[in-house]
Design a protein around this motif. Structure first.
Motif, short mmCIF file in Angstrom:
data_model
loop_
_atom_site.label_atom_id
_atom_site.label_comp_id
_atom_site.label_asym_id
_atom_site.label_seq_id
_atom_site.Cartn_x
_atom_site.Cartn_y
_atom_site.Cartn_z
N VAL A 26 0.84 -1.20 0.00
CA VAL A 26 0.00 0.00 0.00
C VAL A 26 0.88 1.25 0.00
O VAL A 26 2.06 1.19 0.30
N SER A 27 0.28 2.39 -0.29
CA SER A 27 0.98 3.66 -0.34
C SER A 27 1.47 4.08 1.05
O SER A 27 0.92 3.67 2.07
N ILE A 28 2.48 4.94 1.07
CA ILE A 28 3.00 5.45 2.34
C ILE A 28 1.97 6.31 3.06
O ILE A 28 2.02 6.48 4.27
N PHE A 29 1.03 6.87 2.33
CA PHE A 29 0.01 7.72 2.92
C PHE A 29 -1.18 6.92 3.45
O PHE A 29 -2.11 7.49 3.99
N SER A 30 -1.16 5.62 3.30
CA SER A 30 -2.22 4.76 3.81
C SER A 30 -1.84 4.24 5.19
O SER A 30 -0.73 3.77 5.40
N PHE A 31 -2.76 4.35 6.13
CA PHE A 31 -2.51 3.83 7.46
C PHE A 31 -2.96 2.37 7.59
O PHE A 31 -2.82 1.76 8.62
N ARG A 32 -3.51 1.83 6.51
CA ARG A 32 -3.85 0.41 6.50
C ARG A 32 -2.58 -0.39 6.22
O ARG A 32 -1.78 0.00 5.39
N LYS A 33 -2.43 -1.48 6.90
CA LYS A 33 -1.28 -2.38 6.68
C LYS A 33 0.04 -1.60 6.67
O LYS A 33 0.89 -1.80 5.81
N ALA A 103 6.36 7.12 7.75
CA ALA A 103 7.61 7.24 6.99
C ALA A 103 8.78 6.61 7.76
O ALA A 103 9.61 5.92 7.17
N MET A 104 8.85 6.83 9.06
CA MET A 104 9.95 6.27 9.85
C MET A 104 9.89 4.74 9.87
O MET A 104 10.93 4.08 9.74
N ILE A 105 8.69 4.19 10.01
CA ILE A 105 8.55 2.73 10.02
C ILE A 105 8.96 2.15 8.67
O ILE A 105 9.71 1.19 8.59
N ARG A 106 8.45 2.74 7.61
CA ARG A 106 8.74 2.22 6.28
C ARG A 106 10.21 2.33 5.91
O ARG A 106 10.82 1.38 5.45
N TYR A 107 10.77 3.52 6.10
CA TYR A 107 12.15 3.70 5.67
C TYR A 107 13.14 2.98 6.57
O TYR A 107 14.24 2.67 6.14
N SER A 108 12.76 2.68 7.80
CA SER A 108 13.63 1.84 8.62
C SER A 108 13.68 0.43 8.02
O SER A 108 14.75 -0.18 7.96
#
Length: 126
Positions: A26-33, A103-108
């Motif tokens: 999903v997109s970074i702007f989605s709070f789902r999953k 963003a921090m969760i994803r980019y980590s």
């Protein structure tokens, strides 16, 4: 053939091996999953999860992001305001952590996969 640079692939959260497939469903702007990572690359078939619970190590990178955010915010508040009160330090840290959490969760996870994962970039054959 189009060659994608390392920085562009990391920012776009692309596969470390082909730099085209998506790491996240999903997109970074989605709070789902928000924490879910694809198991395999939809372009080259690379395995993004070489072992169970592989991305637990990404918590260290996420922690470093949070510490950097807190230090930066504290310095900025200290410079911008004369004799700031405690709430002037805490409020921006909480708000920025909530806004930048996805963003921090994803980019980590992206950085952890690029740094620790055993996937290496393969040049496209022309």
């Amino acid at each position: 053939m189009e060659r994608r640079g390392l920085t562009q692939a990391i920012i776009g959260a692309k596969c470390p091996q082909c730099r085209k497939g998506k790491l996240f469903p999903v997109s970074i702007f989605s709070f789902r999953k928000i924490t879910e990572v694809n198991h395999y690359c939809d372009n080259c078939g690379a395995n993004f999860q070489p072992e169970p619970d592989f991305f637990y190590g990404a918590m260290y990178i996420s922690y470093a992001f949070s510490v950097a955010l807190v230090i930066t915010t504290f310095v900025a508040v200290g410079v911008l305001f004369t004799d700031p009160e405690l709430w002037m330090y805490i409020t921006p840290v909480i708000i920025l952590n909530l806004l930048l959490f996805p963003a921090m969760i994803r980019y980590s996870k992206v950085l952890y996969l690029y740094l620790v994962g055993k996937l290496k970039y393969e040049e496209p054959k022309s």
